[in-house]
Design an enzyme around this catalytic site. Structure first.
Site, PDB file in Angstrom:
ATOM      1  N   GLY A   9       0.843  -1.437   0.172  1.00 44.33           N
ATOM      2  CA  GLY A   9       0.049  -0.112   0.135  1.00 44.33           C
ATOM      3  C   GLY A   9       0.823   1.207  -0.072  1.00 44.33           C
ATOM      4  CG  ASP A  35      -0.121   0.836  -4.102  1.00 42.76           C
ATOM      5  OD1 ASP A  35       0.032   1.542  -3.179  1.00 42.76           O
ATOM      6  OD2 ASP A  35      -1.175   0.487  -4.798  1.00 42.76           O
ATOM      7  CE1 TYR A 143     -10.194   2.249   7.647  1.00 40.17           C
ATOM      8  CE2 TYR A 143     -11.065   3.857   9.260  1.00 40.17           C
ATOM      9  CZ  TYR A 143     -10.004   3.288   8.551  1.00 40.17           C
ATOM     10  OH  TYR A 143      -8.752   3.769   8.873  1.00 40.17           O
TER      11      TYR A 143
END
Ligand code: AKB
Length: 314
Positions: A9, A35, A143
């Protein structure tokens, strides 16, 4: 000891700056930026890049086999606001991505894993002010649910497998180098861009919505300090409360007006992110981080505002 670090990421808001800092410390070739997209950040600081999709086990395994990492930072995630638009995808990436990394960390004898949690683990039943490390936690976004479950998995892998996993509950992160991606606290970055471009900003959060925030320099320094702390000092194996500052849109606007006197702030109203913000703490008690590994924030609201405007003007 020799380090080979994977940052998964690497192109996101945190990854962009973390990769640069880790390369400054450990050397460019020791830090592998991973990524699903090729990075577009400053190539003077370049080092290896690998395409990695954390949900693709074969791909992740091949990269672990190639580099035999000593440390993995897993930053790939779907944040609070975007997560509400596609809850199942957010759950899949945030949860199965973490489990894949934890499993390969064991298989490949990775020494340390870092995984970010968030203030989103708290919910409407959590105390709002100076929210403590241990309290009611009833997140109501996918989340937040994935971050709370992820924290429990991190502690589980530490206890059952002896894996050295470390984590911080980030507040809203404010940075000028890379854009935030789909969070509830993103207004605190967008406001600076619009202040300089248009002299005004329409906030999706109301004037008095107080949220915990942190300047990215502090977040990166704190992350690396936690990762470099002796394991015996890391008493929290779920995720540490981590605080910088807290403010409302109106307070941030007043600070911006010290530099741009005519700056105007208004409110869009009726935004689903308001409900998410209302469920989160207004401020955080991070005494465990302070006591365990000596965490100290450096940037307050005036310093952060000055830095943001100075860098974005360039
Ligand atoms: C978000 O707003 O979703 C993130 C966070 C606080 O974790 N910035």
């Amino acid at each position: 000891m020799h380090e080979t670090i994977l940052v998964i990421g690497a192109n996101g808001q945190i990854g962009t700056e973390l990769v640069t800092e880790l390369r400054n410390i450990y050397g460019g070739s020791e830090v592998v930026a991973c990524d699903i997209r090729r990075p577009d950040y400053d190539t003077r600081n370049a080092g290896p890049f690998e395409f990695v999709n954390v949900l693709d086990k074969d791909n992740l395994k091949a990269v672990c086999q190639k580099y035999k990492p000593s440390t993995i930072y897993l930053l790939a995630a779907i944040l609070s606001a975007t997560g509400e638009q596609n809850p199942k995808l957010a759950w899949d990436l945030n949860m199965n991505g973490l489990l894949n990394v934890l499993d390969f960390a064991i298989e490949f004898n990775v020494r340390k894993v870092y995984w970010p949690s968030s203030i989103a683990v708290f919910g409407p039943g959590s105390p709002k002010d100076n929210t403590s490390q241990f309290c009611v936690m009833d997140p109501n976004t996918v989340y937040g649910i994935s971050k709370l479950a992820g924290e429990r998995w991190c502690e589980y892998y530490f206890q059952k497998h002896g894996l050295d996993v470390r984590s911080l509950r980030y507040p809203g992160l404010i940075s000028w180098k890379a854009a935030p991606g789909g969070g509830t606290t993103d207004y605190a970055v967008h406001i600076f861009h619009d202040a300089l471009k248009k002299g005004s900003y329409s906030s999706f959060l109301s004037a008095d919505t107080r949220l915990p925030m942190m300047y990215m320099d502090d977040a990166i320094r704190g992350t690396i300090e936690l990762m470099e702390a002796p394991a015996a000092k890391v008493s929290i194996r779920s995720s540490y409360n981590f605080a910088g500052m807290d403010f409302t849109p109106e307070e941030l606007a007043s600070e911006i007006r010290k530099h741009i006197p005519d700056f105007k702030l208004d409110y869009t109203g009726r935004d689903p992110r308001q409900l998410i913000a209302n469920s989160w703490p207004r401020s955080i008690d991070d005494s465990f981080a302070k006591n365990d590994w000596n965490w100290k924030t450096k940037f307050d609201l005036p310093q952060m505002t000055e830095e943001m405007l100075t860098h974005l003007k360039k």
